[in-house]
Structure formats: C-alpha cells, structure tokens
Design an enzyme around this catalytic site. Structure first.
Site, PDB file in Angstrom:
ATOM      1  N   SER A 233       0.837  -1.194   0.000  1.00  0.00           N
ATOM      2  CA  SER A 233       0.000   0.000   0.000  1.00  0.00           C
ATOM      3  C   SER A 233       0.878   1.252   0.000  1.00  0.00           C
ATOM      4  O   SER A 233       1.755   1.386  -0.847  1.00  0.00           O
ATOM      5  CB  SER A 233      -0.931  -0.047   1.222  1.00  0.00           C
TER       6      SER A 233
ATOM      7  N   ASP B 189      -9.574  -4.488  -6.196  1.00  0.00           N
ATOM      8  CA  ASP B 189      -9.081  -3.699  -5.060  1.00  0.00           C
ATOM      9  C   ASP B 189      -9.729  -2.319  -5.115  1.00  0.00           C
ATOM     10  O   ASP B 189      -9.538  -1.568  -6.062  1.00  0.00           O
ATOM     11  CB  ASP B 189      -7.551  -3.587  -5.150  1.00  0.00           C
TER      12      ASP B 189
ATOM     13  N   HIS C  45      -7.633  -5.080  -0.535  1.00  0.00           N
ATOM     14  CA  HIS C  45      -6.396  -4.303  -0.627  1.00  0.00           C
ATOM     15  C   HIS C  45      -5.240  -5.009   0.060  1.00  0.00           C
ATOM     16  O   HIS C  45      -4.121  -4.515   0.039  1.00  0.00           O
ATOM     17  CB  HIS C  45      -6.646  -2.922   0.020  1.00  0.00           C
TER      18      HIS C  45
END
Lengths: 446, 266
Positions: free
Chosen positions: B92, B216, B244
């Site tokens: 991320s 996602d 995610h």
C-alpha cells in the site's frame, strides 16, 4: 383458573408451565427461527470471504431500501458503505477480521439506495469449517443513529476543547514573543543609556600636582540616563576648575541639559574663571535655551582651586546654585559642611542669587562634593534616618566625620560601601567627587 | 532498531527481504506470508513509527507529514542493520516509501516489490489521472477514523496506560494488531491519502515488481497499470485476490510472487 403467583412457589420452579402460561410459552418456543432472522431488531448479513453478499435479512433490506435480488450475488458488503467507510474497511476492518477471526463495535455508515446514510455499529465473525478453513463472514449491524449523534456531540466537545487549548497555546506563545521583544528593546535601551551616560562623565580625572582626587558615579537604574555630572580640569596659571551638579529629571531630555551644562561650565571657566561669573553664564545659557514649556534647571557647585605658592596648601573658592553643601574633613579629624546658603537653582530665574565660600585646604584635608541621590536615599526602618525615611545630611556628615582624617580615594571607597549598604534605597543617581591634599613625603604624617 | 520494532527471522544466509506494512495495521499484516518467505530468505519486519510496537515517543507530526520521513526511517534502518542490498516489499502506501528510498539510495536495494501500490489516491482532473477517490472521500475516511476513536480509546486505554498486573489485557485485547494513537492514525491518513508520488516513479532504477489485486477498491487495476507503465522495466502481476491486502486474503499467491521475483534477481 390460573394460579396467581404460582411461579413464586418452590415446587413451581423449573417445572413446565401449565394452562395459559404454558400455551404462551409454547408459542414463544415455536417463534420461527426464520422470522427471528428476517425481522430481528438488527441487520444480518452473510458474505463470502471476498465480501460477496450471500444472505441478507429483511430488517437490513428495509433500512437500505434494496430488494433482496439487487444485493445477493451481485454486491459486496463494502458496496453498502460510504467511500470513506470503504477505505476504513479495507485498511482496518478487513485486516483485523482476517487476523483475529472477529471484530466488533466498529462505527460505519451505510449508504441506502436513495443515497441517505445510516450510522451503524458493525460486528463480524468468520465461520470456519471443521478443519479451520474460513467459509464465510457473518455480520450484524445495529442501528447507531442515536449513539452516533451522542458521540458526535462528544467528539465536537473534545475538538472544541482541543481548539481552545491550541488557542490558549497560541496566545501564550504570542505573549512570550512580545515579552522577549520588550526585553530585547529594554536591553537595547540600557546599552544606549549606559553609552550615553559614559559620554557625560570624564573617562578619568587627572589630578592637579599636589592633590589626590577620586570620583564615583552610582547608576540607580540601567534603563535611564541620569542627570548628575562632575568634572575637574586645568585653568590658566596653575589653577583648576571643578564642578559637580544634578540636572532635574532623567532620560534623554535631562541628558541633553547635562551635556549642555558640562561644556558651558568648561567654556565659561576659561572665559572668566570667577565662580560666580561661571554659574551666572550657565544660568544665562539654560534660561535662554530652555524657556517656555520645557524649563530645565540644575543644582551645581563650581569651584576654582589655586595652589598656595610656598606651602603645600590650596585655596578653594566655591560657588553654589541650590546645591547641597560640600563637606570638609580636616587633618585634625574634624568634619563640617561648607555652607553656601541661599544659592538658588541655576536655569530657573534670570538673575539668581549665587552663594560663595572660600576655604583653605592644607595637607591632610579632604573636601567632598556629592549629589542628593545619596542623602535622599530611602533607608530601612532599622537604619539611621533623617526622620523622614531618608538617609539625610546629618547622617552623611556623621558617616564622613568617622572617616576623618582621610584621603580622597579612601573617602570615595567608604562612600561606595555606604551606597552598597543602602542598596535599592538609592533610587536616584549619585555623583561623588573628593579632593585631598596629601602630606608632603618629607614631613611625617600626624 | 527499537524505534521501528525491527524483527529479523528466516534463513540467515539467504537473500534479505524487508517487509513494510501500510496504513492501518503493523508488521502482523505479514504473518501469513512470513513462513513461506522465511524458508529461503532472511526476512526483516518492522513497524512504521506511530504503528504497532514502534516507539511512539519518536513520532512527530512534522517529520511524518510527508512520506519522505518514512523513507528516511527505512534508509536509517538499512544502514543500521547493514544487511547488504535488500529486496524491499512495500504494501500500500509503503510501496511509495520504498520508491522514495530506492530513488535516493539505489545501492541499498536489489529490487522493489510494490504490493497494491498507488502513487496518488485522489483523482487529478488537470492530467486526467484517476486515483479512485475525491478529496471529499478522503475527508470521509478521516471522519471514520474520528468516529471510531471513542471505541478505540476505551479499548486501548489499558495498553496505553500500561497494566502490569493484568498482562492478559495486552495479549488478548481486541484490535491489538492495529493499535494506534488516534491522532497519529489521523496524521498518517493525511500523509498517505494526500501524497502524490507519480513523478518519482520514473526515477526508480532498480528491478521492480508491481503486484496488484484483481479487485481492489483502494488501488484499482488501472492505477497498478499506471505504476507499471511509469517505472522503467518493471514487471506487473495481478494476484487473484479481493481487497487491498492480498498478503491476508491470498497469502500463498502473494508469497509465491515475491519468491519468484527474488529468485529471478539472482
């Protein structure tokens, strides 16, 4: 007939109810599990591990305004959330659920079919197979509208409190900065005042041959320039001029008068060294320069020292304009004022009376000139006073009498000690100037 | 080391793989992939300052107001550990932390794995870039953080206050993997979702794998494709995973992608 209060009897406990009670209880037991699920007072949702909605109860559908077929197999749990809620779900909710197998009490907002939002508290658990494989996620959702309104209030109050604290911090910092700025300005002014003060006094005194001299200037406040001044300088034919005075007031305006008085006295003494003429000239200059709204005046003692040829002594002719009398400390240990009564302030009226006196200084004699910063000093209740809480003329005479016979440097040193003792009681500047005639080296000291 | 609660595990003589968690939780995010990676690699785990068991006292709003602060930490950590060049796996927002670190000191890295990366979360109308979110969406997230604060603070209090006579509180506390000071979580959210690292992608000079999820909501496939297109010579894989966090939802596939990438580097 129904037995009233039968449940209270011991034999009634734990046994099957009878009659109408039994019928009612039985009806409750048969409450349809399906109906309980569908119309429970909370929303039920079952999703696959990827979030696909597999089962949803009627309560939740009615909250959302969706038909069952619009959701099941078509939408994910996160599709029912606001975008912000979805971000929160992805970054917090889902990871925690995955790691812990359950998560509870999370505040999220549902987005209904018509776009309205509904705050809910969400609890999820992961149902696993016998061998521990995750199968599906069961979620309950509770209506949290009232609670969220309350929490929003709490949060708002907390934010207000924090804002108030930040505001207070800002105000404190601003005040501290202002204080620092004021302090810096004060120090700047002090430096300026100190520098200016130095220019108003002779850097050092040159003693005439056959005399000892000493001087001291006591600064009462570093913030302001004081108005006291003194000087000692040679005149023609071996005589010397000397003066010590005090300009009324403090600060820049007083400093300007001090400067003017000082060079006027020196110039006037060269022009006509008669002490009365010198002070009359100073009076003319001050009254001329400062008339009208800003009169400036001073008290001053001006003297001319003339060596007595053939002896080691000097003659001192003094003229006074409203100044405290000088003190004479004799070689024999006696002490007295050199009265110059009736002398008027210099710079107030056009033709002031100027008092004069003449004294002979012999070896061992010391004469002291001072400004009233010393005699006007406040004293402690225990200290010796002039009766009005001030140090006073009499106390100073007693103090100096105890020094006699003395020398100029010794007298000034003793008076510096006195000023230190009086401390903050000395609230005005004080100038001290002393002259003494030393004993000839060949002649043994008495 | 203490600042970032660094944990080193796995094969001591294997290639070094550093795992960096993203916004939300801490190094526990990696626990399902660590066993597979640890077989062949030396695995380095850490918590960003402000997260997990990092030193909260080291956190400052100023330092961590931009991802550069986090990249600084990574470089300091690598210099302190001195394990030789590493493969940095960033999840991320940490994928961009890895990009920044590798651009600044490429010699410390043999490769980058960017897991569900996004160089900018907010749409940019000026360039037509689609990050997937509007500024209002991000405000909503901050609101969600705030509204869950009350729940957290109650649950977190024993941990924050310390409660030595009841250690079970520390071990079994709900949400203990994601314990975060609410103020820090809010600041991290700001830093994360307001960042724009699109211009940094082209500067990456180390071999890079972009690993995205098939579905996602935070980093959609077109964002993964954007990252892949901008980083010269990068590879793109799409993991069969929803959400995610593929290291949780598809740990095997995620570990496999990382292992394949690291092996191909040798």
């Amino acid at each position: 007939m129904v037995r009233a209060g039968g449940g209270d009897e011991p034999e009634g406990r734990g046994t099957a109810p009878e009659g109408d009670d039994a019928a009612r209880f039985s009806a409750m037991l048969e409450d349809s599990a399906v109906d309980l699920y569908e119309n429970a007072p909370c929303g039920y949702l079952s999703t696959l591990m990827d979030g696909q909605i597999a089962k949803v109860n009627t309560t939740l559908l009615s909250w959302l305004g969706y038909r069952r077929e619009e959701l099941v197999g078509r939408r994910r749990f996160t599709d029912l959330l606001t975008v912000g809620g979805r971000l929160y779900h992805e970054t917090h909710f889902a990871p925690l659920l995955s790691m812990q197998g359950e998560i509870g009490g999370i505040a999220l907002e549902l987005k209904a079919a018509d776009g309205t939002r509904m705050p809910v508290l969400v609890t999820s658990t992961v149902k696993t197979s016998d061998d521990g494989q995750p199968l599906l996620i069961r979620t309950t959702l509770f209506d949290a509208r009232d609670r969220r309104a309350y929490e929003t209030e709490l949060l708002r109050a907390r934010q207000e409190a924090e804002e108030a604290r930040r505001e207070a911090d800002r105000a404190r910092r601003t005040a501290e900065e202002a204080h620092r700025a004021v302090e810096a300005e004060r120090q700047r002014l002090q430096r300026l005042a100190t520098t200016l003060q130095r220019t108003l006094l002779p850097p050092s005194l040159t003693a005439p041959a056959g005399l000892e001299v000493a001087a001291h200037y006591h600064i009462a406040s570093a913030d302001e320039v004081g108005g006291d001044f003194y000087d000692l300088f040679p005149l023609a034919h071996g005589s010397w001029g000397l003066f010590l005075g005090d300009v009324c007031g403090k600060g820049a305006a007083a400093a300007a008068v001090t400067s003017l008085a000082r060079y006027t006295l020196r110039a006037a003494a060269v022009y006509d060294p008669d002490p009365v003429a010198v002070l009359a000239n100073l009076n003319t200059v001050l009254t001329h320069e400062y008339e009208g709204t800003d009169p400036r005046f001073c008290t001053v003692l001006f003297g001319v020292l003339t060596p007595d040829r053939g002896t080691a002594g000097f003659e001192l002719a003094l003229a006074a304009g409203g100044h405290p009398p000088a003190i004479l400390l004799r070689a024999d240990g006696s002490a007295r004022h050199l009265p110059t009564p009736g002398g008027q302030l210099i710079g107030v009226i056009p033709d002031p009376h100027i008092a004069t006196t003449t004294v002979r200084l012999d070896p061992g004699d010391t004469v002291l000139l001072y400004t009233d910063g010393l005699t006007e000093a406040h004293t402690t209740p225990l200290g010796r006073t002039g009766g009005d809480g001030r140090y006073g003329d009499a106390a100073l005479l007693d103090f100096t009498a105890a020094l006699a016979p003395t020398t100029a440097p010794a007298a000034i040193a003793a008076l510096q000690g006195l000023l230190d003792t009086l401390g903050s009681g000395v609230d005005d500047d004080t100038a001290l100037l002393a002259l003494s005639v030393p004993h000839p080296v060949s002649e043994p000291k008495q | 080391m203490k600042r970032n609660h660094v944990v080193v595990t796995g094969r001591g003589d294997g290639p070094v793989v550093v795992l960096a968690h993203g916004f939300g939780c801490d190094q526990n995010m990696w626990r399902l992939v660590v066993p597979a990676l640890a077989e062949d690699f030396k695995v380095v785990l850490f918590d960003h300052v402000g997260a997990g068991r990092s030193d909260l006292g080291a956190w400052s709003e100023e330092r961590y107001a931009s991802l550069d602060g986090y990249a600084d930490d990574v470089l300091q950590l690598l210099r302190a550990l001195d394990p030789g060049p590493v493969v940095f796996v960033g999840h991320s927002v940490s994928s961009m932390v890895g990009v920044l670190a590798a651009v600044r000191e490429p010699d410390l890295f043999t490769g980058l794995v960017l897991l569900t990366p996004s160089p900018r979360y907010v749409d940019d109308e000026a360039t037509g870039y689609r990050g997937g979110f509007s500024a209002e969406d991000i405000d909503e997230l901050l609101e969600s953080l705030d509204s869950n604060y009350l729940g957290w603070s109650g649950a977190m209090a024993p941990v924050i206050m310390g409660n030595p006579e009841r250690p079970e509180l520390g071990e079994e506390l709900t949400n203990s993997f994601c314990r975060t000071d609410p103020a820090i979580a809010r600041a991290f959210a700001h830093t994360t979702f307001r960042s724009d690292n699109r211009a940094d992608l082209a500067k990456v000079g180390v071999p890079t794998l972009v690993a995205q999820c098939s579905d996602d909501a935070i980093a959609p496939p077109e964002v993964g494709a954007f990252v892949h297109a901008r980083i010269p010579g990068s590879k793109l894989v799409t993991l069969p995973a929803t959400g995610h966090c593929p290291q949780l939802s598809a740990p095997d596939a995620t570990a496999e992608a990382i292992i394949d990438f690291v092996r191909a580097l040798r």
